[in-house]
Design an enzyme around this catalytic site. Structure first.
Site, PDB file in Angstrom:
ATOM      1  N   ASP A  12      -2.579   4.490   2.646  1.00 58.27           N
ATOM      2  CA  ASP A  12      -1.961   5.798   2.567  1.00 58.27           C
ATOM      3  C   ASP A  12      -2.345   6.526   3.858  1.00 58.27           C
ATOM      4  O   ASP A  12      -3.288   6.115   4.546  1.00 58.27           O
ATOM      5  CB  ASP A  12      -2.493   6.532   1.331  1.00 58.27           C
ATOM      6  CG  ASP A  12      -1.990   7.953   1.231  1.00 58.27           C
ATOM      7  OD1 ASP A  12      -0.776   8.172   1.402  1.00 58.27           O
ATOM      8  OD2 ASP A  12      -2.811   8.855   0.997  1.00 58.27           O
ATOM      9  N   ASP A  14      -2.455  10.581   4.753  1.00 57.81           N
ATOM     10  CA  ASP A  14      -3.328  11.747   4.612  1.00 57.81           C
ATOM     11  C   ASP A  14      -4.420  11.509   3.582  1.00 57.81           C
ATOM     12  O   ASP A  14      -4.147  11.107   2.449  1.00 57.81           O
ATOM     13  CB  ASP A  14      -2.501  12.964   4.183  1.00 57.81           C
ATOM     14  CG  ASP A  14      -1.470  13.356   5.228  1.00 57.81           C
ATOM     15  OD1 ASP A  14      -1.860  13.851   6.297  1.00 57.81           O
ATOM     16  OD2 ASP A  14      -0.264  13.150   4.972  1.00 57.81           O
ATOM     17  N   ASP A 171      -6.178   7.650  -1.637  1.00 61.08           N
ATOM     18  CA  ASP A 171      -7.117   8.646  -2.154  1.00 61.08           C
ATOM     19  C   ASP A 171      -6.568   9.412  -3.351  1.00 61.08           C
ATOM     20  O   ASP A 171      -7.148  10.430  -3.744  1.00 61.08           O
ATOM     21  CB  ASP A 171      -7.506   9.636  -1.048  1.00 61.08           C
ATOM     22  CG  ASP A 171      -6.352  10.564  -0.663  1.00 61.08           C
ATOM     23  OD1 ASP A 171      -5.237  10.046  -0.453  1.00 61.08           O
ATOM     24  OD2 ASP A 171      -6.559  11.784  -0.571  1.00 61.08           O
TER      25      ASP A 171
END
Length: 221
Positions: A12, A14, A171
């Site tokens: 991923d 960000d 995250d």
């Protein structure tokens, strides 16, 4: 879980590969200053980054503005971010070492993100990652966003890799769900933009890491 050598590693963007919170914090406080409001605390902004522009604007102005005003502020946020999306953003500590380790081992890495391409391309160019990233999959390239696995399947296709031989690192719970839906090994990045309400211990990720170095050490390269 037993370490192994993957065919590819997907991230991923960000909160996993890139620490972009400083740029959003800067722009949101510019907007608040123009509205004669006090600055937001950095940690407040950081917890909302993975939830997108609408969530950040809601946090910054939701109790003070109507829906039309919030939409205008969101567009201002996105335009200012597009004008300079990586003024303060950097790779997370330890991530450069991780990328170099993968490259030295001839294991391709790529990005599957819900962030639109118009932001991602300038970021990769500015951080000199565009020539290193093996594949970039944005919402522009698929019909369904994460947690749907379409983007992960497309990334594997472009890297000529099997999903069950790939890792996906994220995250947010939707990242782990997307990886699981694709049949990948999933890694939860606990150093990322987790909200206080998040419960990563219940994500059922194959591995949880507090720092990118932990993944570097775990991989069998």
């Amino acid at each position: 879980m037993t370490p192994f050598r993957p065919d590819a590693v997907l991230f991923d963007l960000d909160g996993t590969l890139l620490d972009s919170a400083p740029d959003f914090h800067r722009i949101l406080n510019q907007l608040r200053q123009e509205q004669k409001l006090t600055p937001l605390d950095y940690d407040q902004v950081r917890q909302q980054v993975s939830n997108g522009a609408a969530a950040m604007i809601q946090q910054a102005f939701g109790s003070l503005r109507n829906s039309s005003e919030l939409e205008q502020l969101q567009q201002q946020l996105l335009q200012r971010y597009q004008d300079n999306p990586a003024q303060d953003s950097i790779l997370f500590d330890g991530m450069e070492t991780q990328l170099q380790t993968l490259e030295q081992a001839k294991i391709p890495w790529g990005i599957v993100t819900n962030k639109p391409e118009r932001f991602c391309i300038p970021i990769l160019q500015q951080l000199i990652l565009d020539g290193r990233c093996g594949v970039l999959i944005c919402p522009d390239h698929v019909s369904k966003r994460k947690p749907d696995p379409e983007g992960l399947f497309l990334a594997c296709e472009k890297l000529n890799s099997r999903p069950d031989r790939c890792l996906y690192v994220g995250d947010h719970v939707r990242d782990i769900e997307a990886g699981q839906n694709a049949g990948m090994i999933t890694v939860g990045a606990l150093y990322g933009y987790l909200d206080k309400s998040d419960q990563p211990q219940h994500w059922n990720a194959d591995l949880l890491i507090q720092h990118p170095d932990e993944l570097t050490d775990w991989l069998k390269l």
